[in-house]
Design a protein around this motif. Structure first.
Motif, PDB file in Angstrom:
ATOM      1  N   HIS A  28     -35.572 -42.601 -34.341  1.00 21.97           N
ATOM      2  CA  HIS A  28     -34.797 -42.754 -33.113  1.00 21.97           C
ATOM      3  C   HIS A  28     -33.530 -41.912 -33.240  1.00 21.97           C
ATOM      4  O   HIS A  28     -33.045 -41.663 -34.349  1.00 21.97           O
ATOM      5  N   GLN A  29     -33.015 -41.475 -32.116  1.00 28.84           N
ATOM      6  CA  GLN A  29     -31.771 -40.713 -32.124  1.00 28.84           C
ATOM      7  C   GLN A  29     -30.607 -41.660 -32.382  1.00 28.84           C
ATOM      8  O   GLN A  29     -30.543 -42.740 -31.806  1.00 28.84           O
ATOM      9  N   THR A  30     -29.712 -41.250 -33.267  1.00 25.83           N
ATOM     10  CA  THR A  30     -28.572 -42.088 -33.650  1.00 25.83           C
ATOM     11  C   THR A  30     -27.391 -41.929 -32.705  1.00 25.83           C
ATOM     12  O   THR A  30     -26.468 -42.746 -32.740  1.00 25.83           O
ATOM     13  N   GLY A  31     -27.382 -40.872 -31.914  1.00 25.61           N
ATOM     14  CA  GLY A  31     -26.215 -40.549 -31.095  1.00 25.61           C
ATOM     15  C   GLY A  31     -25.282 -39.573 -31.788  1.00 25.61           C
ATOM     16  O   GLY A  31     -24.376 -39.020 -31.169  1.00 25.61           O
ATOM     17  N   ASP A  32     -25.505 -39.350 -33.100  1.00 23.04           N
ATOM     18  CA  ASP A  32     -24.703 -38.384 -33.851  1.00 23.04           C
ATOM     19  C   ASP A  32     -25.247 -36.974 -33.634  1.00 23.04           C
ATOM     20  O   ASP A  32     -26.444 -36.793 -33.419  1.00 23.04           O
ATOM     21  N   THR A  33     -24.362 -36.008 -33.706  1.00 23.78           N
ATOM     22  CA  THR A  33     -24.756 -34.602 -33.636  1.00 23.78           C
ATOM     23  C   THR A  33     -24.111 -33.857 -34.797  1.00 23.78           C
ATOM     24  O   THR A  33     -23.118 -34.310 -35.376  1.00 23.78           O
ATOM     25  N   LEU A  34     -24.672 -32.712 -35.107  1.00 16.98           N
ATOM     26  CA  LEU A  34     -24.143 -31.823 -36.140  1.00 16.98           C
ATOM     27  C   LEU A  34     -24.025 -30.426 -35.549  1.00 16.98           C
ATOM     28  O   LEU A  34     -24.905 -29.994 -34.798  1.00 16.98           O
TER      29      LEU A  34
END
Length: 176
Positions: A143-149
């Motif tokens: 699932h997507q955590t909402g964090d980005t890099l």
């Protein structure tokens, strides 16, 4: 059909690993599969020196999939500490994609991350532009955590961007 063997990659595998990874991600050859990044990036995906550094680091490794003498897939595994593992550089020969080898490599990576590094969860990073790949990972329980890099613009080791809006979304799933 020859059975597929998954094993730890060794330094002697670097030329084959490099060729496989480049063919899976870059250039026209990569378009034979569905994991290409050719519309996002030119240039290299990795280099032999990077692969040698990975293999020399006890906190990382590459699992490799072989059919007889032919390297047909690989996946990077890494310890991120605090019970978190990471995998990346999932590569399957473009003409063999869609046949289940990627799923086998991810399953092997999960087991190796738990066994070697005590990982209880795994994080990955994916371009949000790769919607079909994100959907595939979601089917695998991510699932997507909402964090980005951020994308490392200016670092030619990661390739030559074809667009100025590149970044990664972080996805995660538990193990066990």
């Amino acid at each position: 059909m020859t059975e597929i063997t998954i094993r730890d990659a060794v330094a002697a595998d670097i030329p084959a690993l490099h060729a496989l990874i480049e063919s899976a991600y870059r250039g026209e050859a990569s378009r034979a599969g569905w994991t290409t990044e050719a519309d996002l990036l030119d240039g290299q995906r990795t280099d032999p020196e990077d692969l040698a550094e990975i293999l020399a680091d006890p906190g990382q490794g590459l699992l490799s999939a072989w059919r007889g003498e032919d390297l047909i897939g690989c996946i990077l595994i890494a310890d991120r500490g605090e019970g978190t593992g990471y995998f990346g550089m999932l590569s399957v020969s473009p003409t063999l994609q869609g046949g289940g080898l990627g799923r086998r490599l991810v399953t092997a990576a999960h087991a190796a991350l738990a066994d070697r590094f005590g990982a209880r969860r795994v994080r990955i990073s994916v371009f949000p532009h790769r919607e079909s790949l994100i959907a595939w990972y979601e089917r695998l329980g991510y699932h997507q955590t909402g964090d980005t890099l951020p994308f490392p613009y200016g670092n030619l080791r990661f390739g030559l961007p074809k667009r100025d809006d590149l970044y990664f979304v972080v996805m995660e799933r538990g193990l066990g």
